[in-house]
Design an enzyme around this catalytic site. Sequence first.
Site, PDB file in Angstrom:
ATOM      1  N   LYS A 128     -13.921  11.200  23.070  1.00 59.79           N
ATOM      2  CA  LYS A 128     -13.611   9.771  22.908  1.00 59.79           C
ATOM      3  C   LYS A 128     -12.850   9.259  24.131  1.00 59.79           C
ATOM      4  CE  LYS A 128     -13.760  10.037  17.867  1.00 59.79           C
ATOM      5  NZ  LYS A 128     -13.054  10.140  16.576  1.00 59.79           N
ATOM      6  N   GLN A 157      -7.179  10.975  14.201  1.00 59.43           N
ATOM      7  CA  GLN A 157      -8.301  11.884  13.988  1.00 59.43           C
ATOM      8  C   GLN A 157      -8.111  12.666  12.691  1.00 59.43           C
ATOM      9  OE1 GLN A 157     -11.015  11.873  15.970  1.00 59.43           O
ATOM     10  NE2 GLN A 157     -12.045  13.437  14.764  1.00 59.43           N
ATOM     11  N   ASP A 161     -11.661   2.525  13.247  1.00 58.41           N
ATOM     12  CA  ASP A 161     -12.468   3.463  12.473  1.00 58.41           C
ATOM     13  C   ASP A 161     -13.101   2.773  11.263  1.00 58.41           C
ATOM     14  OD1 ASP A 161     -12.697   6.121  13.381  1.00 58.41           O
ATOM     15  OD2 ASP A 161     -10.629   6.593  12.801  1.00 58.41           O
TER      16      ASP A 161
END
Length: 291
Positions: A52, A96, A119
């Site tokens: 990422k 994460q 997200d």
Amino acid sequence: MKILDGKSCSEQIRQEIKQQVTDITAAGGRPPHLVAVLVGHDGASENYVAMKVKDCEQVDFDSTTVRYEDDVSEAKLLEKIAELNADDSIDGFIVQLPVPKHIDENKVILAIDASKDVDGFCPENVGNMMLGLPTFISATPNGIMELLRRYNIETEGKNCVVLGRSNIVGTPMAMLMSRKGNPGNATVTIAHSRTRNLKEVCSNADILIVAIGKTKFVTADMVKQGAVVIDVGQTRVPDDSRKSGFRNVGDVDFENVKDKCSFITTTTGCVGPMTRASLLQNTLKAYQRRQ
Ligand code: GUN
């Protein structure tokens, strides 16, 4: 049989984003800024976050990684989230997942401000998605929708089976495929570990989207001739022949399934890159909303 090339599709999206960043900075603006919070040293998570960050570099976003050891307290992590929510130099951030067991994942998700939740995991963003309102859509389902869109795959009126019902893939995926739109307008079944006659259910699918987390779970006898098969699964299995000591295996028995399909994703380098491209799209959107 055609391979869905998520790698080149995602490269195209990254180029489009990079051009937009060039336009922003040429006009005197600052680049979008994504923060990734990584707790512990899970190999797959470390790898995802590293990719990422690399993606951000490629499209000229600013990025920051915030790292904590496995034993960080829940309170400390929540404190950091509050800090990131309040920081005007940050457009979006992710924590994460999974987080270590002593940290309540739901508390983490609920603490993230919806306007920075790139997200698309928090209730406000999930609810907006369900209602078809502007939102951040969870990156994996959004990436799959983009893949179907860019390949002009017909979904209207088709039987779509989503295998897996997680909050971040299966459930939003089913919602997106069933709602009005193109892609969309499909007749969707959510199948999972407790579904009876799974083989029969799956073999009725014109479009089969698999996110169940079990290696080579979908075998050729579960797939209809001419189906579109999308494999989200990525499980690390030991492999001494590799330098890394492992290889990623998908949820679909690719070698035996592929010849029955009209379109199929590869196990690696398809849904993953599309997911990451979606995260960049969401971050750019978060940036634009803040201007
Ligand atoms: N873990 C696996 N997939 C994801 C994702 O899309 N976002 C976050 N934050 N964690 C994940």
